[in-house]
Design an enzyme around this catalytic site. Structure first.
Site, PDB file in Angstrom:
ATOM      1  N   HIS A  80       7.626  53.405  33.820  1.00  0.00           N
ATOM      2  CA  HIS A  80       7.072  52.240  34.477  1.00  0.00           C
ATOM      3  C   HIS A  80       7.618  50.900  34.370  1.00  0.00           C
ATOM      4  CE1 HIS A  80       3.486  49.762  35.959  1.00  0.00           C
ATOM      5  NE2 HIS A  80       3.129  51.032  36.706  1.00  0.00           N
TER       6      HIS A  80
ATOM      7  N   HIS B 268       8.570  53.938  43.873  1.00  0.00           N
ATOM      8  CA  HIS B 268       7.104  53.503  43.746  1.00  0.00           C
ATOM      9  C   HIS B 268       5.773  54.648  44.384  1.00  0.00           C
ATOM     10  CE1 HIS B 268       4.084  50.300  43.972  1.00  0.00           C
ATOM     11  NE2 HIS B 268       4.209  49.523  44.979  1.00  0.00           N
TER      12      HIS B 268
ATOM     13  N   ASP C 171       1.398  58.591  38.763  1.00  0.00           N
ATOM     14  CA  ASP C 171       1.771  59.551  40.047  1.00  0.00           C
ATOM     15  C   ASP C 171       1.837  60.984  39.392  1.00  0.00           C
ATOM     16  OD1 ASP C 171       1.692  57.892  42.316  1.00  0.00           O
ATOM     17  OD2 ASP C 171       3.883  57.087  41.958  1.00  0.00           O
TER      18      ASP C 171
END
Ligand SMILES: CC(=O)SCCNC(=O)CCNC(=O)[C@H](O)C(C)(C)COP(=O)(O)OP(=O)(O)OC[C@H]1O[C@@H](n2cnc3c(N)ncnc32)[C@H](O)[C@@H]1OP(=O)(O)O
Ligand SMILES: O=C([O-])CC(=O)C(=O)O
Length: 374
Positions: A260, A221, A311
Site C-alpha cells: 500500500h 489501484h 483488495d
C-alpha cells in the site's frame, strides 16, 4: 498504527491539500471517516448511512435515513437513451469502460449546470451506477433487458438481485454492505485526486467522476481486486500458492492485492473482509480460495513484509457470492463514488486550481531546424 516513511516519486508524502473527510494510517485502527473508525462503522451501520455521512458530514437520524433510502430507491431507473447506448457496447468490453461511458453519457442527459445541483447528481450516480453496470452486463451476456427498479432496501442487495435474478441471502447482503463501507473513502488516493484535480478547474461533477473511474481501473489501484482473483483462481492448494508466489517473487513480479502507498504494516480493512471471506467459504463448502489466500498472506509477510490490502480478500469473497471477476472493480466504483463526490464538494468549497510544477529534464533551449535539415 506505525506511519510509513513517505518520500520519493509519485508525490509520496507531500501534502496536496486539506480534507476533513478521512484519515489514513493515523489514528485508531488506521482509517476513519469523519472521525468514525472503519471497524465500528463496518460493525454498526449500513453503507447508506456511510454514504450519507460522506455527503452531509454527519450520520443520518432515523427519519433522514428513511428519506435518503427512499430517494435513492426512486433513482434506480435508466433513461431510454442511456439504455440504448448500453445496448451498443459489446460483451467483450471491460465493465469499467462501460461505467466510464455510462457516467459520461448520464452527464449529457442530466447535466450539472450549477453546483447547487451537486447533491442531487451525487445521489443519482450512487443510485444508478449498479443499474448501469447490470443492465449492460445482463443484456450483453444473457440477452435480457432487466428491470433495474428493484425494491431492495440496500444498494448491495440491489446489485446482487439484478445479477442473480433473485434477492440475495442475508449473509450475502451483509457482505456487500460491509464491502461497500470498506471501499467508500480513502483520502487522496489516485482516483480521488483525479476527481479533485478535475473539480479544481470548476468542471462538472460527471466529468470529475468519469475521470476518477478511469484512474481506479488500473491494476495498481482498484483493478487489483480482479488481478488478485486472476492470481488465486489458478492456485490448487496452499502448497501450490507457496510455490507460485516464491517463483513470482524470484522473478521480481508484482503480487496484486499486496502492499500500500500509505499503510506500512497492515491495511485495517483486511481483517474485516478476510473474516467475511472465511464465513462465505464455510457457507460455500469449499475453502480452497480462502486457504490459498491465507497462504499468500503468510508467504508475502514472511518473504517481503508485505500485507494484503483491501483488495486481496475481496477477490475470494466476491467469487464466493457468484460475482464474475470482471464486475469486481465496478463494485468498488459503486462505493467509492461517495468518497470522490464528497471530495469534489470539499474542493469546490475552498478552491484553487491544482497545478503543481515539474522539474525540467529535457534538452537545452535550441533553434527549430528546417524540415530539410532534420
Ligand atoms: C484499493 C487500492 O488501490 S490498494 C492498492 C491496490 N494495488 C495493488 O494491490 C497493486 C500491488 N501493489 C503495488 O503495486 C504497490 O504496493 C502500491 C502501488 C499499492 C504502492 O506502491 P508504492 O507506494 O510505490 O510501494 P512501496 O513504496 O511500499 O514499495 C516498496 C517496495 O516493495 C515492492 N512492492 C510493493 N508492493 C509490492 C507487491 N504487491 N508485490 C511485490 N513487490 C511489491 C516495491 O516494488 C518496492 O520495491 P523496491 O524498493 O525494490 O522498488
Ligand atoms: O489510498 C490508496 O492509495 C489506495 C486506495 O484508494 C485504497 O487503499 O482504498
Amino acid at each position: 498504527m506505525a506511519e510509513k516513511a513517505l518520500t520519493g516519486a509519485g508525490l509520496r508524502g507531500q501534502v496536496a491539500g486539506q480534507t476533513a473527510l478521512c484519515t489514513v494510517g493515523k489514528t485508531g485502527s488506521g482509517l476513519t471517516y469523519y472521525g468514525y473508525d472503519i471497524k465500528e462503522l463496518a460493525e454498526k451501520v449500513s453503507f447508506e448511512e456511510v454514504a450519507y455521512l460522506l455527503a452531509y458530514g454527519e450520520l443520518p437520524k432515523e427519519s433522514q435515513l428513511t428519506e435518503y433510502r427512499t430517494r435513492l430507491k426512486s433513482m434506480r431507473g435508466l433513461p431510454q437513451p442511456l439504455k440504448d447506448v448500453l445496448e451498443r457496447i459489446p460483451a467483450e468490453a471491460h465493465p469499467m469502460d462501460v461505467l466510464r461511458t455510462g457516467c459520461s453519457f448520464l452527464g449529457n442527459l442530466e447535466t450539472e449546470s450549477d453546483f447547487s445541483e451537486a447533491d442531487r447528481n451525487i445521489e443519482r450516480m450512487l443510485a444508478v451506477f449498479p443499474s448501469i453496470i447490470m443492465y449492460w452486463y445482463r443484456y450483453s451476456h444473457d440477452g435480457v433487458r432487466i428491470e433495474t427498479e428493484t425494491n431492495d432496501d440496500s444498494i448491495g442487495a440491489h446489485f446482487l438481485h439484478m445479477l442473480h435474478d433473485k434477492a440475495p441471502s442475508e449473509l450475502h447482503a451483509a457482505v456487500m454492505n460491509t464491502s461497500l463501507i470498506l471501499y467508500a473513502e480513502h483520502e487522496f488516493n489516485a482516483s480521488t485526486f483525479t476527481a479533485r484535480v478535475c473539480a479544481s478547474t470548476l468542471s462538472d461533477i460527471h466529468s470529475c467522476v468519469t475521470g476518477a473511474i478511469g484512474s481506479l481501473r488500473g491494476p495498481l489501484h482498484g483493478g487489483a481486486n480482479e488481478a488478485a482473483m486472476d492470481l488465486i483462481e489458478n492456485m490448487e492448494s496452499p502448497e501450490d500458492a507457496e510455490q507460485t508466489l516464491m517463483g513470482m517473487l524470484e522473478r521480481k513480479e508484482k503480487i496484486m492485492g499486496f502492499g500500500h502507498a500509505i499503510y506500512r504494516e497492515f491495511d485495517p480493512r483486511n481483517d474485516i473482509i478476510k473474516a467475511w471471506s472465511k464465513k462465505l467459504a464455510d457457507e460455500f463448502g469449499d475453502s480452497r480460495l480462502y486457504d490459498v489466500s491465507v497462504r499468500c498472506e503468510d508467504v508475502m509477510w514472511r518473504e517481503k513484509k508485505l500485507f494484503p490490502n483491501a483488495d486481496f480478500f475481496h477477490a475470494s469473497a466476491y467469487h464466493y457470492m457468484g460475482i464474475p471477476t470482471k464486475l469486481f472493480t465496478p463494485i468498488f466504483v459503486m462505493s467509492r463514488v461517495t468518497g470522490w463526490t464528497a471530495h469534489v464538494k470539499e474542493q469546490r468549497a475552498n478552491n484553487r486550481i491544482i497545478r503543481p510544477s515539474a522539474d525540467y529534464t529535457g534538452p537545452e533551449a535550441r533553434p527549430v531546424p528546417a524540415l530539410s535539415e532534420r
